[in-house]
Design a protein around this motif. Structure first.
Motif, PDB file in Angstrom:
ATOM      1  N   ASN A 190      30.471 -19.133   0.908  1.00 56.88           N
ATOM      2  CA  ASN A 190      29.508 -19.845   0.069  1.00 56.88           C
ATOM      3  C   ASN A 190      29.227 -19.167  -1.266  1.00 56.88           C
ATOM      4  OD1 ASN A 190      29.023 -22.094   1.696  1.00 56.88           O
ATOM      5  ND2 ASN A 190      27.629 -20.916   3.002  1.00 56.88           N
ATOM      6  N   ALA A 191      30.056 -18.224  -1.670  1.00 58.32           N
ATOM      7  CA  ALA A 191      29.805 -17.516  -2.933  1.00 58.32           C
ATOM      8  C   ALA A 191      30.221 -18.379  -4.120  1.00 58.32           C
ATOM      9  CB  ALA A 191      30.572 -16.201  -2.952  1.00 58.32           C
ATOM     10  N   ALA A 192      29.432 -18.321  -5.170  1.00 59.33           N
ATOM     11  CA  ALA A 192      29.777 -19.026  -6.410  1.00 59.33           C
ATOM     12  C   ALA A 192      31.038 -18.404  -7.005  1.00 59.33           C
ATOM     13  CB  ALA A 192      28.623 -18.921  -7.398  1.00 59.33           C
ATOM     14  N   ARG A 193      31.879 -19.230  -7.570  1.00 60.12           N
ATOM     15  CA  ARG A 193      33.118 -18.714  -8.184  1.00 60.12           C
ATOM     16  C   ARG A 193      32.798 -17.738  -9.311  1.00 60.12           C
ATOM     17  NH1 ARG A 193      34.775 -24.479  -8.601  1.00 60.12           N
ATOM     18  NH2 ARG A 193      33.709 -24.091 -10.553  1.00 60.12           N
ATOM     19  N   GLN A 194      31.770 -18.025 -10.079  1.00 60.26           N
ATOM     20  CA  GLN A 194      31.371 -17.167 -11.190  1.00 60.26           C
ATOM     21  C   GLN A 194      30.130 -16.352 -10.818  1.00 60.26           C
ATOM     22  OE1 GLN A 194      32.992 -16.769 -14.119  1.00 60.26           O
ATOM     23  NE2 GLN A 194      34.576 -18.090 -13.307  1.00 60.26           N
ATOM     24  N   SER A 195      30.121 -15.826  -9.613  1.00 62.01           N
ATOM     25  CA  SER A 195      28.972 -15.071  -9.122  1.00 62.01           C
ATOM     26  C   SER A 195      28.611 -13.923 -10.055  1.00 62.01           C
ATOM     27  CB  SER A 195      29.283 -14.511  -7.728  1.00 62.01           C
ATOM     28  OG  SER A 195      28.266 -13.631  -7.327  1.00 62.01           O
ATOM     29  N   MET A 196      27.340 -13.738 -10.262  1.00 61.55           N
ATOM     30  CA  MET A 196      26.866 -12.633 -11.091  1.00 61.55           C
ATOM     31  C   MET A 196      27.151 -11.277 -10.447  1.00 61.55           C
ATOM     32  SD  MET A 196      25.850 -13.794 -13.926  1.00 61.55           S
ATOM     33  CE  MET A 196      27.170 -14.984 -13.789  1.00 61.55           C
ATOM     34  N   HIS A 197      27.451 -11.260  -9.143  1.00 59.72           N
ATOM     35  CA  HIS A 197      27.842 -10.016  -8.476  1.00 59.72           C
ATOM     36  C   HIS A 197      29.130  -9.462  -9.081  1.00 59.72           C
ATOM     37  CE1 HIS A 197      24.951 -10.028  -5.115  1.00 59.72           C
ATOM     38  NE2 HIS A 197      25.060 -11.348  -5.147  1.00 59.72           N
ATOM     39  N   VAL A 198      30.032 -10.346  -9.485  1.00 54.68           N
ATOM     40  CA  VAL A 198      31.329  -9.946 -10.029  1.00 54.68           C
ATOM     41  C   VAL A 198      31.170  -9.232 -11.369  1.00 54.68           C
ATOM     42  CG1 VAL A 198      33.554 -10.840 -10.877  1.00 54.68           C
ATOM     43  CG2 VAL A 198      32.547 -11.769  -8.793  1.00 54.68           C
ATOM     44  N   TYR A 199      30.103  -9.529 -12.086  1.00 51.70           N
ATOM     45  CA  TYR A 199      29.874  -8.945 -13.404  1.00 51.70           C
ATOM     46  C   TYR A 199      28.921  -7.752 -13.384  1.00 51.70           C
ATOM     47  CZ  TYR A 199      32.032 -13.315 -14.659  1.00 51.70           C
ATOM     48  OH  TYR A 199      32.910 -14.365 -14.737  1.00 51.70           O
ATOM     49  N   GLY A 200      28.389  -7.406 -12.202  1.00 51.01           N
ATOM     50  CA  GLY A 200      27.436  -6.301 -12.122  1.00 51.01           C
ATOM     51  C   GLY A 200      26.041  -6.695 -12.560  1.00 51.01           C
ATOM     52  N   TYR A 201      25.714  -7.988 -12.425  1.00 54.78           N
ATOM     53  CA  TYR A 201      24.414  -8.504 -12.842  1.00 54.78           C
ATOM     54  C   TYR A 201      23.518  -8.877 -11.663  1.00 54.78           C
ATOM     55  CZ  TYR A 201      25.586  -9.146 -17.810  1.00 54.78           C
ATOM     56  OH  TYR A 201      25.884  -8.950 -19.125  1.00 54.78           O
ATOM     57  N   ALA A 202      23.958  -8.658 -10.416  1.00 51.71           N
ATOM     58  CA  ALA A 202      23.209  -9.197  -9.274  1.00 51.71           C
ATOM     59  C   ALA A 202      23.164  -8.230  -8.099  1.00 51.71           C
ATOM     60  CB  ALA A 202      23.829 -10.513  -8.824  1.00 51.71           C
ATOM     61  N   ALA A 203      22.139  -8.458  -7.267  1.00 52.10           N
ATOM     62  CA  ALA A 203      22.006  -7.739  -5.999  1.00 52.10           C
ATOM     63  C   ALA A 203      21.376  -8.670  -4.979  1.00 52.10           C
ATOM     64  CB  ALA A 203      21.134  -6.503  -6.171  1.00 52.10           C
ATOM     65  N   ASP A 204      21.824  -8.560  -3.747  1.00 46.91           N
ATOM     66  CA  ASP A 204      21.181  -9.233  -2.623  1.00 46.91           C
ATOM     67  C   ASP A 204      20.399  -8.151  -1.890  1.00 46.91           C
ATOM     68  OD1 ASP A 204      22.514 -11.544  -3.346  1.00 46.91           O
ATOM     69  OD2 ASP A 204      24.079 -11.325  -1.845  1.00 46.91           O
ATOM     70  N   VAL A 205      19.114  -8.404  -1.653  1.00 49.55           N
ATOM     71  CA  VAL A 205      18.259  -7.361  -1.083  1.00 49.55           C
ATOM     72  C   VAL A 205      17.396  -7.895   0.057  1.00 49.55           C
ATOM     73  CG1 VAL A 205      18.161  -6.021  -3.233  1.00 49.55           C
ATOM     74  CG2 VAL A 205      16.407  -7.741  -2.774  1.00 49.55           C
ATOM     75  N   GLN A 206      16.943  -6.966   0.869  1.00 43.62           N
ATOM     76  CA  GLN A 206      15.977  -7.214   1.925  1.00 43.62           C
ATOM     77  C   GLN A 206      14.903  -6.134   1.839  1.00 43.62           C
ATOM     78  OE1 GLN A 206      18.574  -6.587   5.285  1.00 43.62           O
ATOM     79  NE2 GLN A 206      19.006  -8.776   5.503  1.00 43.62           N
ATOM     80  N   VAL A 207      13.726  -6.436   2.357  1.00 50.04           N
ATOM     81  CA  VAL A 207      12.664  -5.439   2.485  1.00 50.04           C
ATOM     82  C   VAL A 207      12.183  -5.505   3.927  1.00 50.04           C
ATOM     83  CG1 VAL A 207      10.385  -4.692   1.734  1.00 50.04           C
ATOM     84  CG2 VAL A 207      11.990  -5.647   0.059  1.00 50.04           C
ATOM     85  N   LYS A 208      12.340  -4.395   4.639  1.00 49.20           N
ATOM     86  CA  LYS A 208      11.971  -4.346   6.053  1.00 49.20           C
ATOM     87  C   LYS A 208      10.511  -4.756   6.250  1.00 49.20           C
ATOM     88  CE  LYS A 208      12.087  -1.388  10.094  1.00 49.20           C
ATOM     89  NZ  LYS A 208      12.390  -0.082  10.637  1.00 49.20           N
ATOM     90  N   GLY A 209      10.315  -5.672   7.183  1.00 51.04           N
ATOM     91  CA  GLY A 209       8.974  -6.130   7.499  1.00 51.04           C
ATOM     92  C   GLY A 209       8.517  -7.322   6.668  1.00 51.04           C
ATOM     93  N   TYR A 210       9.324  -7.752   5.721  1.00 52.41           N
ATOM     94  CA  TYR A 210       8.961  -8.881   4.865  1.00 52.41           C
ATOM     95  C   TYR A 210      10.069  -9.930   4.873  1.00 52.41           C
ATOM     96  CZ  TYR A 210       5.041  -6.210   3.124  1.00 52.41           C
ATOM     97  OH  TYR A 210       3.863  -5.510   3.047  1.00 52.41           O
ATOM     98  N   GLY A 270       0.799  -1.223   0.000  1.00 51.26           N
ATOM     99  CA  GLY A 270       0.000   0.000   0.000  1.00 51.26           C
ATOM    100  C   GLY A 270       0.825   1.263   0.000  1.00 51.26           C
ATOM    101  N   ALA A 271       2.140   1.135   0.021  1.00 53.35           N
ATOM    102  CA  ALA A 271       3.051   2.276  -0.017  1.00 53.35           C
ATOM    103  C   ALA A 271       4.423   1.766  -0.450  1.00 53.35           C
ATOM    104  CB  ALA A 271       3.160   2.933   1.357  1.00 53.35           C
ATOM    105  N   PRO A 272       5.235   2.639  -1.040  1.00 47.85           N
ATOM    106  CA  PRO A 272       6.570   2.208  -1.452  1.00 47.85           C
ATOM    107  C   PRO A 272       7.426   1.830  -0.251  1.00 47.85           C
ATOM    108  CG  PRO A 272       6.076   4.383  -2.330  1.00 47.85           C
ATOM    109  CD  PRO A 272       4.973   4.027  -1.399  1.00 47.85           C
ATOM    110  N   LEU A 273       8.269   0.856  -0.468  1.00 47.09           N
ATOM    111  CA  LEU A 273       9.228   0.412   0.542  1.00 47.09           C
ATOM    112  C   LEU A 273      10.613   0.426  -0.084  1.00 47.09           C
ATOM    113  CD1 LEU A 273       7.240  -2.738   1.637  1.00 47.09           C
ATOM    114  CD2 LEU A 273       7.693  -0.769   3.103  1.00 47.09           C
ATOM    115  N   PRO A 274      11.617   0.943   0.616  1.00 50.08           N
ATOM    116  CA  PRO A 274      12.961   0.888   0.033  1.00 50.08           C
ATOM    117  C   PRO A 274      13.477  -0.551   0.025  1.00 50.08           C
ATOM    118  CG  PRO A 274      13.075   1.690   2.283  1.00 50.08           C
ATOM    119  CD  PRO A 274      11.618   1.554   1.945  1.00 50.08           C
ATOM    120  N   LEU A 275      14.282  -0.871  -0.977  1.00 49.14           N
ATOM    121  CA  LEU A 275      15.000  -2.136  -0.990  1.00 49.14           C
ATOM    122  C   LEU A 275      16.331  -1.898  -0.287  1.00 49.14           C
ATOM    123  CD1 LEU A 275      14.487  -3.351  -4.686  1.00 49.14           C
ATOM    124  CD2 LEU A 275      13.177  -3.999  -2.655  1.00 49.14           C
ATOM    125  N   LEU A 276      16.640  -2.724   0.701  1.00 49.94           N
ATOM    126  CA  LEU A 276      17.925  -2.636   1.384  1.00 49.94           C
ATOM    127  C   LEU A 276      18.899  -3.525   0.625  1.00 49.94           C
ATOM    128  CD1 LEU A 276      19.643  -1.672   3.806  1.00 49.94           C
ATOM    129  CD2 LEU A 276      18.908  -3.746   4.986  1.00 49.94           C
TER     130      LEU A 276
END
Length: 194
Positions: free
Chosen positions: A128-148, A106-112
């Motif tokens: 536990n990171a993958a050797r070819q993690s997509m984070h290394v290429y700028g293709y990935a994000a790990d996120v949280q949403v407060k309250g969810y 019902g309202a915007p929530l920031p992605l952490l």
């Protein structure tokens, strides 16, 4: 993969909006007024820094200055604040997830953002990171949403993502590489071949 230094980013931010600026307040108000906009993002980091960005222009094209700002925001803060040009489709995915969750909430929530770009050295140091993690290429994000729970974020992503969705105890991994999913903190993501 283009890398850029802090000096390069700061030189290119003339059109950017930062906390405290009237443009930043206007951008935040615009986001709150239209929670379902899939061309804008509201991101935070654990240190309290945040960015509000409308990353597409009225014609629907990517706004390169805003992609630059978002890429800098997603930098590896644990390895000398190094950054790369992030894949713009990642911002589309994050905006779609945020918009979907805003509609339910019902309202915007920031992605952490708990992890964006990772340098190869930082990624190799993670247990536990993958050797070819997509984070290394700028293709990935790990996120949280407060309250969810991470599963709620993963569910929202499952409706809009053509990439990877990883479910962990405290965050959700999202990437724009290939469609796949995995779950559980002890389980490593499948190794993609870039």
């Amino acid at each position: 993969m283009r890398r850029f230094a802090r000096r390069t980013v700061l030189g290119g931010l003339l059109a950017g909006a930062w906390p405290g600026d009237a443009a930043y307040a206007d951008a935040l108000a615009s986001l709150r007024d239209r929670p379902n906009g899939r061309d804008r993002l509201w991101l935070r980091r654990a240190d309290g820094s945040e960015i509000v960005s409308r990353f597409r222009d009225p014609s629907g094209a990517y706004d390169r200055a805003q992609i630059l700002l978002l890429s800098w925001f997603m930098r590896d803060i644990r390895d000398d604040e190094r950054a790369v040009w992030m894949e713009p489709r990642l911002f589309d995915l994050l905006a779609s997830v945020q918009s979907s969750m805003a509609a339910v909430h019902g309202a915007p929530l920031p992605l952490l953002v708990t992890s964006g770009y990772r340098t190869p050295a930082h990624n190799a140091a993670l247990e536990n990171a993958a050797r070819q993690s997509m984070h290394v290429y700028g293709y990935a994000a790990d996120v949280q949403v407060k309250g969810y729970a991470p599963s709620a974020v993963a569910l929202a992503a499952s409706f809009v993502s053509d990439g990877g969705i990883g479910l962990y105890d405290s965050f959700t991994h999202l990437d724009v590489w290939t469609r796949r999913s995995w779950g559980g903190e002890a389980r490593k993501p499948p190794e993609p071949s870039p």
